[in-house]
Every structure is written in structure tokens, then in C-alpha cells.
Write a protein that holds these residues in place. Structure first.
Motif, mmCIF file in Angstrom:
data_model
loop_
_atom_site.group_PDB
_atom_site.id
_atom_site.type_symbol
_atom_site.label_atom_id
_atom_site.label_comp_id
_atom_site.label_asym_id
_atom_site.label_seq_id
_atom_site.Cartn_x
_atom_site.Cartn_y
_atom_site.Cartn_z
ATOM 1 N N GLN A 175 22.796 46.031 66.633
ATOM 2 C CA GLN A 175 22.938 44.758 67.342
ATOM 3 C C GLN A 175 24.370 44.254 67.264
ATOM 4 N N ASP A 176 25.006 44.444 66.104
ATOM 5 C CA ASP A 176 26.405 44.027 65.966
ATOM 6 C C ASP A 176 27.288 44.801 66.931
ATOM 7 N N ASP A 177 26.978 46.087 67.082
ATOM 8 C CA ASP A 177 27.734 46.935 67.997
ATOM 9 C C ASP A 177 27.568 46.436 69.428
ATOM 10 N N LEU A 178 26.346 46.022 69.771
ATOM 11 C CA LEU A 178 26.087 45.486 71.110
ATOM 12 C C LEU A 178 26.964 44.270 71.373
ATOM 13 N N ASN A 179 26.946 43.318 70.445
ATOM 14 C CA ASN A 179 27.747 42.106 70.628
ATOM 15 C C ASN A 179 29.237 42.421 70.700
ATOM 16 N N ARG A 180 29.676 43.334 69.825
ATOM 17 C CA ARG A 180 31.098 43.705 69.803
ATOM 18 C C ARG A 180 31.521 44.334 71.122
ATOM 19 N N GLN A 181 30.706 45.290 71.591
ATOM 20 C CA GLN A 181 31.041 46.021 72.817
ATOM 21 C C GLN A 181 31.046 45.098 74.025
ATOM 22 N N LEU A 182 30.030 44.241 74.110
ATOM 23 C CA LEU A 182 29.962 43.310 75.242
ATOM 24 C C LEU A 182 31.142 42.344 75.217
ATOM 25 N N ASP A 183 31.399 41.767 74.050
ATOM 26 C CA ASP A 183 32.512 40.816 73.928
ATOM 27 C C ASP A 183 33.833 41.477 74.310
ATOM 28 N N ALA A 184 34.058 42.673 73.770
ATOM 29 C CA ALA A 184 35.323 43.372 74.024
ATOM 30 C C ALA A 184 35.464 43.744 75.496
ATOM 31 N N ALA A 185 34.378 44.240 76.092
ATOM 32 C CA ALA A 185 34.429 44.674 77.493
ATOM 33 C C ALA A 185 34.667 43.497 78.431
ATOM 34 N N ILE A 186 33.978 42.398 78.183
ATOM 35 C CA ILE A 186 34.136 41.231 79.052
ATOM 36 C C ILE A 186 35.523 40.619 78.865
ATOM 37 N N THR A 187 35.975 40.556 77.618
ATOM 38 C CA THR A 187 37.319 40.030 77.353
ATOM 39 C C THR A 187 38.369 40.845 78.095
ATOM 40 N N GLN A 188 38.252 42.172 78.017
ATOM 41 C CA GLN A 188 39.230 43.038 78.680
ATOM 42 C C GLN A 188 39.145 42.900 80.196
ATOM 43 N N ALA A 189 37.926 42.794 80.712
ATOM 44 C CA ALA A 189 37.750 42.637 82.158
ATOM 45 C C ALA A 189 38.385 41.339 82.647
ATOM 46 N N VAL A 190 38.198 40.279 81.877
ATOM 47 C CA VAL A 190 38.790 38.989 82.245
ATOM 48 C C VAL A 190 40.314 39.080 82.202
ATOM 49 N N LYS A 191 40.843 39.700 81.149
ATOM 50 C CA LYS A 191 42.300 39.850 81.034
ATOM 51 C C LYS A 191 42.860 40.645 82.208
ATOM 52 N N ASP A 192 42.206 41.774 82.520
ATOM 53 C CA ASP A 192 42.700 42.626 83.605
ATOM 54 C C ASP A 192 42.675 41.894 84.940
ATOM 55 N N THR A 193 41.567 41.202 85.199
ATOM 56 C CA THR A 193 41.441 40.464 86.452
ATOM 57 C C THR A 193 42.462 39.346 86.528
ATOM 58 N N LEU A 194 42.638 38.629 85.414
ATOM 59 C CA LEU A 194 43.585 37.519 85.385
ATOM 60 C C LEU A 194 45.008 38.006 85.610
ATOM 61 N N VAL A 195 45.392 39.055 84.913
ATOM 62 C CA VAL A 195 46.761 39.576 85.054
ATOM 63 C C VAL A 195 46.990 40.070 86.476
ATOM 64 N N ALA A 196 46.001 40.783 87.041
ATOM 65 C CA ALA A 196 46.156 41.321 88.390
ATOM 66 C C ALA A 196 46.320 40.214 89.425
ATOM 67 N N ARG A 197 45.594 39.121 89.236
ATOM 68 C CA ARG A 197 45.641 38.044 90.234
ATOM 69 C C ARG A 197 46.828 37.107 90.010
ATOM 70 N N VAL A 198 47.146 36.844 88.752
ATOM 71 C CA VAL A 198 48.229 35.896 88.505
ATOM 72 C C VAL A 198 49.590 36.487 88.872
ATOM 73 N N ARG A 199 49.724 37.806 88.798
ATOM 74 C CA ARG A 199 51.017 38.401 89.152
ATOM 75 C C ARG A 199 51.288 38.251 90.641
ATOM 76 N N ASP A 200 50.208 38.090 91.456
ATOM 77 C CA ASP A 200 50.394 37.876 92.896
ATOM 78 C C ASP A 200 50.991 36.500 93.204
ATOM 79 N N LEU A 201 50.945 35.600 92.223
ATOM 80 C CA LEU A 201 51.482 34.255 92.430
ATOM 81 C C LEU A 201 52.991 34.218 92.235
ATOM 82 N N VAL A 202 53.531 35.263 91.620
ATOM 83 C CA VAL A 202 54.980 35.267 91.319
ATOM 84 C C VAL A 202 55.766 35.797 92.513
#
Length: 202
Positions: A175-202
């Protein structure tokens, strides 16, 4: 006198403990029944001891697991055990969790607990594969510009839709692995999406 006190103190303790036990038994404490799992369909408050993006993803995951469990007609604990157990996740589980994550975004947006996008920019840029000049330009953008151009609910929805949940949920050990994997995957997805979109503003 001291000998009498030494004998009377343990005796008094026994009487007090006996009195407490008698009260507990009188009010039904003599029978132990484990508490039933919480109803996942009933909204319950969700908090996090983390900060920044980790706190956001933790809350999203907890709300999503409740929503998915409600959809599947099981408790959150039972769903977590199933997902962390042997075997691949079912189509129904993957779909329910995906929809649960989207529902979590809607709920947090409605109750005002989603942070503004600008609060996440620095953290997303810390390990982003961008040159320092571009990072500096992005960080110089006014928060109002970032938040107006990139609403947080839209950003999270895009990140969740791009997330390969089936892969994240495969080969989990606990169960700990589940929470860790989900948290890490969603965090990375948010970071990637944010970086990809915010760089278009520059």
C-alpha cells in the motif's frame, strides 16, 4: 507507616482500574468490534503534512481513491489492498481512479483548496531540463500572468489525462508503494505539463 502506605497504594490502584473496567463494561466496552471502514461515498476532510506540490498530489490521491472506491462499491481500504496486490489492475479500476482524480480536481477547485499555478512554478522548474536563462525568464513572469494564462484546474486535468495510470499501478509491492508511485507519477506529470505550458508564455 511507610510499610502500610506501600501496601495500600497498589491496592488503591487495583480498585481504580477495576472501577474503570466496570464502567467500560457497563457501557458496552466488554465486547470489542473493529470499526467498520469509512463510507467512501461520504465526503471526508483531507489534509496533508507535506508542502507544495507534494501536499497537492497527496490530497488529490486520497480524494481520488475515495471516489474510485465509491464508484466500484468497495471501501477505500479494500481498493487500496486490491491495487497493491498481485496482478494487473482491471480496466474498471484504472478508469475509476482516472475519473476519481478528475473529480478530486473539481472538488478542490470548488472548495477553494487548489493553489494558484504560480505557487508551483519554482518547484516545477527546479529539476526541469531547461537552460538557466529560460528558467530565469519564466520565474520573472508576474504571478497574475501565469495564473490567468494557466488556470490550475486546467493544468491538473491535462496532467491527469496524460498520465499512464495502468503502468503506474502495475507491479506494486505494498500500500505504501501504491501511494508513493501515485504521488510521484502525478507530481511529475504536473511538473512536466506546467513546464511545457509556462515556457510558451516566454
Amino acid at each position: 507507616m511507610s510499610r502500610l502506605r506501600a501496601v495500600s497504594l497498589p491496592a488503591a490502584a487495583v480498585v481504580l482500574v477495576g472501577g474503570v473496567l466496570a464502567v467500560q463494561v457497563a457501557y458496552g466496552g466488554g465486547t470489542f468490534e473493529p470499526l467498520p471502514p469509512a463510507d467512501p461515498c461520504v465526503v471526508r476532510p483531507v489534509t496533508s503534512h507535506s508542502e507544495g506540490m507534494d501536499a497537492l498530489t497527496e490530497q488529490l490521491v486520497l480524494i481520488a481513491l475515495d471516489d474510485a472506491a465509491c464508484t466500484l462499491g468497495v471501501s477505500r481500504e479494500a481498493l487500496t489492498l486490491e491495487l497493491a496486490g498481485p496482478g494487473d489492475p482491471t480496466d474498471a479500476q484504472v478508469e475509476a481512479l482516472h475519473d476519481g482524480l478528475l473529480a478530486a480536481v473539481e472538488r478542490m477547485d470548488a472548495d477553494g483548496t487548489l493553489p494558484p499555478t504560480s505557487d508551483l512554478v519554482d518547484e516545477a522548474l527546479d529539476n526541469a531540463d531547461l537552460n538557466d536563462l529560460l528558467k530565469t525568464l519564466i520565474r520573472a513572469l508576474p504571478a497574475s500572468v501565469v495564473d490567468a494564462a494557466l488556470p490550475i484546474d486546467d493544468l491538473l486535468t491535462r496532467a491527469i489525462d496524460d498520465l499512464d495510470l495502468r503502468t503506474v499501478l502495475t507491479n506494486l509491492d505494498s500500500q505504501d508503494d501504491l501511494n508513493r508511485q501515485l504521488d510521484a507519477a502525478i507530481t511529475q506529470a504536473v511538473k512536466d505539463t506546467l513546464v511545457a505550458r509556462v515556457r510558451d508564455l516566454v
